[in-house]
Motif scaffolding. Sequence first.
Motif, short mmCIF file in Angstrom:
data_model
loop_
_atom_site.label_atom_id
_atom_site.label_comp_id
_atom_site.label_asym_id
_atom_site.label_seq_id
_atom_site.Cartn_x
_atom_site.Cartn_y
_atom_site.Cartn_z
N VAL A 1 -1.65 5.01 -5.02
CA VAL A 1 -1.20 3.77 -4.61
C VAL A 1 -1.97 3.03 -3.59
CG1 VAL A 1 0.60 2.27 -4.47
CG2 VAL A 1 1.13 4.15 -5.67
N VAL A 2 -2.81 2.13 -3.79
CA VAL A 2 -3.48 1.09 -3.03
C VAL A 2 -2.71 -0.11 -3.07
CG1 VAL A 2 -5.69 0.40 -2.08
CG2 VAL A 2 -5.47 2.70 -3.14
N LYS A 3 -2.24 -0.53 -2.30
CA LYS A 3 -1.58 -1.84 -2.24
C LYS A 3 -2.73 -3.03 -2.28
CE LYS A 3 1.65 -5.29 0.21
NZ LYS A 3 2.38 -5.50 1.47
N ASP A 4 -2.53 -4.00 -3.19
CA ASP A 4 -3.28 -5.17 -3.53
C ASP A 4 -4.83 -4.64 -4.11
OD1 ASP A 4 -1.64 -7.13 -2.69
OD2 ASP A 4 -2.51 -6.91 -0.49
N PHE A 5 -4.85 -3.49 -4.84
CA PHE A 5 -5.84 -3.08 -5.52
C PHE A 5 -5.32 -2.26 -6.94
CE2 PHE A 5 -9.16 0.45 -5.63
CZ PHE A 5 -9.95 -0.12 -6.58
N GLN B 1 -3.98 -3.78 -9.95
CA GLN B 1 -2.80 -4.44 -9.59
C GLN B 1 -3.24 -6.06 -8.69
OE1 GLN B 1 -1.49 -4.53 -5.87
NE2 GLN B 1 0.08 -5.80 -6.20
N ARG B 2 -4.32 -5.94 -8.20
CA ARG B 2 -5.00 -6.80 -7.39
C ARG B 2 -5.18 -8.30 -8.37
NH1 ARG B 2 -10.66 -6.04 -4.97
NH2 ARG B 2 -9.41 -4.95 -3.27
N LYS B 3 -4.68 -9.39 -7.47
CA LYS B 3 -4.74 -10.84 -8.18
C LYS B 3 -6.18 -10.97 -8.25
CE LYS B 3 -0.17 -11.99 -6.65
NZ LYS B 3 0.76 -13.09 -5.83
N GLY B 4 -6.69 -11.58 -9.13
CA GLY B 4 -8.12 -11.89 -9.49
C GLY B 4 -8.88 -10.65 -9.88
N ILE C 1 5.69 -0.66 -7.48
CA ILE C 1 5.00 0.26 -7.34
C ILE C 1 3.81 0.31 -6.28
CG2 ILE C 1 3.57 2.32 -8.34
CD1 ILE C 1 5.21 1.69 -10.80
N ALA C 2 3.08 -0.70 -6.39
CA ALA C 2 1.89 -0.99 -5.50
C ALA C 2 2.42 -1.11 -4.07
CB ALA C 2 0.90 -2.02 -5.88
N ASN C 3 3.62 -1.45 -3.91
CA ASN C 3 4.17 -1.80 -2.33
C ASN C 3 4.72 -0.85 -1.94
OD1 ASN C 3 3.56 -4.84 -1.47
ND2 ASN C 3 4.04 -5.03 -3.68
#
Length: 237
Positions: free
Chosen positions: A119-123, A185-188, A213-215
Amino acid sequence: MKFRLLFPIVIGIGLLLLNCEDKQTSKKSDTTVVKDSTISKPENKLKKTLKPEYPRLTDNNAMEFFLEYEKENKEDKVRITTDFGIIEIQLYDKTKFHRANFVYLTKRNYFEGTQFYRVVKDFVIQGGSSDDYNLAKKRQKIGKYLLPPDTKRGYTHKRGAVSMPSSEIESAYKLASPFQFFIIQRKGGAQYLDGDYTVFGEVTLGMDVVDKIANVKTDDGDWPLQNVYIRKVELID
């Protein structure tokens, strides 16, 4: 007179001896029948030699297998039940080998009990593996094989894209690990991954679950400190 008295006795003794011989012959016959009636092992041998329902997949037969499998297994919608809720995915028909592979693993109940182990937040969140020893046994039964990339279908690594990670084996062709998948999960999105990894589906419901989950908190290796399990994966209409 003596002869007349002895004659019946002799006849009686003779009949008695004949009767004893008949009994001995009967016993021998019964014993033979019993032995014959217990010979049923060939039936068991036949059961053991029956072919398994699915072949054990290898690099030599996997592509041919999935080429035929996808013709009879047209399902393209999947529901993933996690510890944080439900994620629904639309699989793309154009990436037929990857769709067929995911459908096949779902029908073999491979994903149940696996985890979102990276899990990599914002990715990204990545699933389909586990530190459970039983998972290795599952993979052994299914086989050891790789899928080639299928990156020229026009699909991009947008937010919600479902893609397949590269194999640990070094390869210029980015051979894919068939047991794992990741969700952007990343926006964009992460379009810089286009061309390197095969996008074979997208999330249609549950991006809020992906965000949860990403958080989660992770260790230095991006493994969640508290395991995030995939409880069930099923095909839906």
